[in-house]
Design an enzyme around this catalytic site. Structure first.
Site, PDB file in Angstrom:
ATOM      1  N   PHE B 117       0.861  -1.184   0.000  1.00  0.00           N
ATOM      2  CA  PHE B 117       0.000   0.000   0.000  1.00  0.00           C
ATOM      3  C   PHE B 117       0.897   1.235   0.000  1.00  0.00           C
ATOM      4  O   PHE B 117       2.058   1.157   0.412  1.00  0.00           O
ATOM      5  CB  PHE B 117      -0.841   0.030   1.290  1.00  0.00           C
ATOM      6  N   GLN B 238     -10.491  12.630   5.965  1.00  0.00           N
ATOM      7  CA  GLN B 238      -9.780  12.220   4.764  1.00  0.00           C
ATOM      8  C   GLN B 238     -10.747  12.249   3.579  1.00  0.00           C
ATOM      9  O   GLN B 238     -11.823  11.658   3.647  1.00  0.00           O
ATOM     10  CB  GLN B 238      -9.254  10.810   4.982  1.00  0.00           C
ATOM     11  N   HIS B 240     -11.268  11.616  -0.658  1.00  0.00           N
ATOM     12  CA  HIS B 240     -10.801  11.043  -1.915  1.00  0.00           C
ATOM     13  C   HIS B 240     -11.144  12.061  -2.988  1.00  0.00           C
ATOM     14  O   HIS B 240     -12.241  12.643  -2.951  1.00  0.00           O
ATOM     15  CB  HIS B 240     -11.514   9.710  -2.171  1.00  0.00           C
ATOM     16  N   LEU B 250     -16.750   5.884  -5.114  1.00  0.00           N
ATOM     17  CA  LEU B 250     -15.408   6.323  -5.478  1.00  0.00           C
ATOM     18  C   LEU B 250     -14.992   5.836  -6.865  1.00  0.00           C
ATOM     19  O   LEU B 250     -15.228   4.698  -7.234  1.00  0.00           O
ATOM     20  CB  LEU B 250     -14.385   5.820  -4.453  1.00  0.00           C
ATOM     21  N   GLU B 253      -8.184   6.103  -8.765  1.00  0.00           N
ATOM     22  CA  GLU B 253      -7.098   6.819  -9.456  1.00  0.00           C
ATOM     23  C   GLU B 253      -6.748   6.137 -10.775  1.00  0.00           C
ATOM     24  O   GLU B 253      -6.246   6.768 -11.698  1.00  0.00           O
ATOM     25  CB  GLU B 253      -5.819   6.804  -8.600  1.00  0.00           C
ATOM     26  N   ARG B 284      -3.272  12.471  -4.126  1.00  0.00           N
ATOM     27  CA  ARG B 284      -4.683  12.670  -3.775  1.00  0.00           C
ATOM     28  C   ARG B 284      -4.990  14.055  -3.221  1.00  0.00           C
ATOM     29  O   ARG B 284      -5.951  14.693  -3.623  1.00  0.00           O
ATOM     30  CB  ARG B 284      -5.098  11.648  -2.708  1.00  0.00           C
ATOM     31  N   HIS B 351     -14.211  10.357   3.241  1.00  0.00           N
ATOM     32  CA  HIS B 351     -13.997   8.919   3.278  1.00  0.00           C
ATOM     33  C   HIS B 351     -13.775   8.402   4.700  1.00  0.00           C
ATOM     34  O   HIS B 351     -14.293   7.360   5.082  1.00  0.00           O
ATOM     35  CB  HIS B 351     -12.790   8.611   2.404  1.00  0.00           C
ATOM     36  N   ARG B 396      -4.801   9.188   7.832  1.00  0.00           N
ATOM     37  CA  ARG B 396      -4.739   7.737   8.059  1.00  0.00           C
ATOM     38  C   ARG B 396      -4.084   7.026   6.881  1.00  0.00           C
ATOM     39  O   ARG B 396      -4.313   7.390   5.732  1.00  0.00           O
ATOM     40  CB  ARG B 396      -6.157   7.200   8.229  1.00  0.00           C
TER      41      ARG B 396
END
Lengths: 85, 585
Positions: B117, B238, B240, B250, B253, B284, B351, B396
């Site tokens: 990630f 947070q 997106h 969503l 990307e 982002r 989000h 996060r």
């Protein structure tokens, strides 16, 4: 109010609440169906819908999005949701 | 009124609530889990990516590197003692889930599958680490179902389709349980317990665009504020950059990776101005801010000028059908647009909520009191997205939310066992405290004016998106706070059309709106106070991080909108502190 009517309305409201799920996309699919298709269901179809709502969120969404083949029992109801929603 | 007595009551049936409940039930305590939907329909199922733990199954790894990444990812606002605790406990928490039967995906050698990630590194900022343990694309689902089955076996008692009203506390501040109502019958119930845990999840529904399910209305946060306790770091949400406008689904990307690009109402490819090199593939936060700025400056599209357009047509039907079939389906279904023929309307989408109910690393709710800023509230706990422990700080990392749930769910469960053992007798229930929630419920039976829940909720969510979304500066926030006061007043004039008792969802939505209004207030006041940009909170008028003034947490109290601060816990448990550095990747 006639007793039967109360029960009928209660049953619809219960189904509506059970359209609240853990996944946004599923909320959207089911809310749209609840607004547009719930009241015209036959008794049998309503039973099918109740049974469908018992399924796990992740499966339900995968079936609706066509990512996973759906069990035969639910095929008709999923088809209805896809058309109406 | 019906009254039930338990040792502990858990509010919320998601991953954190069920993990804590299991700890208690397995130790022989009488536990109730109260949830407004069936527990397996909690928002935990939306966590598809996985759960992060430095198992080192793919690349060399250790918990200390995971800790560094999390501290850095938090933009140094995370409490380093809590982060050390979480990262050290991660491996054992994951192996425990494996032993409970969570069917993790496997590597060829039979070990738990791990994927890479963003934000994961080896050696404190070096090469990419591969750290997130996954069960295909449904880790959250598997986690939730595993914990639910274990709770059933351990005889946890479930109150499914019950909606919580308020906490019950006595004059000395002890939490003695909560009031709730059965959604099915409309009847209130008192659940008395010596320990109460809030695990109510996020509150993303406060924004117009959110990826959160409809249940995420911040119910626990409202209860805490009404009980006179503060919320921490509520300015940090947070976003997106690209969710379907007004829907929240969503758009990954990957769409921009395949050549999709963003345009404003003038048809300009505006990302060229904000990120001349990376353009539509900038990170982002950069893309989110660019879209928000275009909208704020009047170059948004649609009747409300509240979104921009993501164009894919030039890719051609074949490429779209082959490489982006899921996105095409989403767009047709929820935006009413086939991206082969027309652009997808998108906007920044809330989000995850980093802030929440302040706790220590035992999950105990803490608040400023006589002896310091972090005194535990006896008998009250919080875990998961509704809590702020604070491991996510200002931002996060992916894969850390499921970890947060199980590590702190378990820690809270353990501490509750200690607390229950030390406090074996029930305390006297003050009637006024019990009546508080019931009166609030009863008010919704009155005729008060011609406002509607739906109308106020829509206006609230638009207001938050516009005034306290990604684009923030003092004048905009202040205007939002003024409008919010007006909305709160109008909310007092709502009359419910439906006064039936059974499954009256209109009444539940009214109670949820009360909580959302409080979450909104906490968010705007905290965002106004923090005059810096850090992590997910970015102020146009204060574009830099300001460690001298703002390396601290905000604490919002409902009374007089009071805003306090408390220091960030920079000292970890055993290792050296990570000193704040510029956060670049």
């Amino acid at each position: 109010m006639v007793k039967g009517e109360g029960c009928e309305a209660d049953r619809l409201r219960r189904l509506r609440w059970r359209c609240r799920r853990g996944l946004l996309e599923l909320d959207l699919w089911l809310a749209r169906f609840a607004d547009n298709g719930l009241e015209t269901l036959s008794d049998e179809e309503r039973g099918n819908f109740e049974a469908l709502l018992e399924e796990a969120d992740a499966d339900l969404l995968a079936w609706l999005e066509g990512r996973m083949p759906a069990p035969e029992d639910h095929a008709h109801m999923l088809g209805l949701i896809r058309t109406v929603g | 009124m019906d009254k039930r007595v338990f040792d502990a009551v858990i509010l919320g049936g998601g991953g954190s609530g069920l993990r804590a409940a299991l700890q208690l039930a397995d130790s022989g305590f009488k536990v109730a889990v109260v949830s407004k939907v069936f527990p397996t329909r909690s928002h935990t199922v939306s966590a598809q990516g996985g759960i992060t733990a430095a198992l080192g199954n793919v690349t060399e790894d250790n918990w200390h590197w995971h800790m560094f990444d999390t501290v850095k990812g938090s933009d140094y606002l995370g409490d380093q003692d809590a982060i050390e605790f979480m990262c050290r406990e991660a491996a054992s928490a994951v192996y425990e889930l494996e032993h409970m039967g969570l069917p993790f995906s496997r590597l060829d050698n039979g070990k738990i599958y791990q994927r890479a990630f963003g934000g994961q590194s080896q050696n404190f900022g070096g090469e990419q680490a591969v750290r997130t343990c996954a069960c295909a694309d449904r880790t959250g689902h598997a986690l939730l179902h595993t914990l639910y089955q274990r709770n059933i076996a351990a005889r946890t008692q479930f109150f499914d389709e019950y909606y919580a009203l308020d906490l019950v506390r006595d004059a000395e501040g002890y939490c003695l349980g909560l009031t709730a109502m059965s959604i099915e019958t409309g009847e209130p119930i008192l659940i008395e317990a010596r320990a109460t845990l809030l695990a109510t999840g996020g509150a993303g529904r406060v924004f117009w665009n959110t990826s959160n399910a409809m249940i995420n209305t911040g119910d626990g946060l409202g209860m805490v504020l009404r009980a006179g306790l503060p919320l921490e770091d509520m300015e940090f949400w947070q976003f997106h950059p690209t969710g379907i406008a007004g829907v929240g689904s969503l758009i990954t990307e990957g769409v921009r990776g395949e050549g999709g690009y963003l345009v404003n109402s003038r048809g300009e490819r505006f990302m060229e101005r904000y990120a001349p090199h990376a353009r539509d593939l900038a990170s982002r936060d950069v893309v989110s801010r660019a879209i928000a700025t275009e909208i704020h400056e009047g170059r948004g599209c649609g009747p409300h000028a509240d979104h921009v357009l993501l164009k894919l047509e030039h890719l051609g039907e074949q490429v779209i059908a082959e490489r982006l079939p899921g996105i095409r389906e989403l767009s047709i279904r929820f935006a009413g647009v086939d991206p082969v023929n027309g652009p997808i309307p998108v906007a920044p989408t809330a989000h995850y909520m980093m802030g929440g109910i302040p706790t220590n690393l035992n999950g105990q709710v803490v608040a400023p009191a006589r002896y310091g800023p972090e005194e535990p509230v006896p008998g009250l706990y919080a875990v998961g997205e509704c809590a702020c422990v604070s491991v996510h700080g200002a931002n996060r990392l992916g894969g850390n939310s499921l970890l947060d749930l199980v590590v702190f769910g378990r820690a809270a469960g353990r501490h509750m066992i200690e607390y229950l053992t030390e406090n074996p007798y029930p305390r006297e229930l003050p009637d006024a405290a019990v009546q508080f929630g019931l009166k609030r419920l009863a008010r919704w039976s009155e005729t008060r004016g011609d406002e509607t829940v739906d109308g106020i909720t829509r206006e609230l969510r638009r207001l938050m998106q516009k005034h306290c979304g990604v684009y923030r500066k003092r004048a905009v926030l202040e205007e939002g706070l003024g409008e919010l006061a007006g909305l709160q007043e109008r909310a007092g004039k709502i009359t419910l059309g439906d006064q039936s008792r059974v499954f009256n969802t209109a009444r539940i939505e009214a109670l949820e709106l009360e909580n959302l209004l409080l979450v909104a207030r906490a968010t705007i006041v905290s965002a106004l106070a923090r005059e810096e940009s850090r992590g997910a909170h970015s102020r146009e008028d204060f574009p830099q991080r300001d460690d001298d003034r703002w390396l601290k947490h905000t604490l919002y109290h409902l009374e007089n909108d009071q805003l306090d601060t408390k220091p960030v816990r920079l000292k970890p448990l055993t290792v050296d502190s990570f000193k704040p550095m510029a956060r670049s990747y």
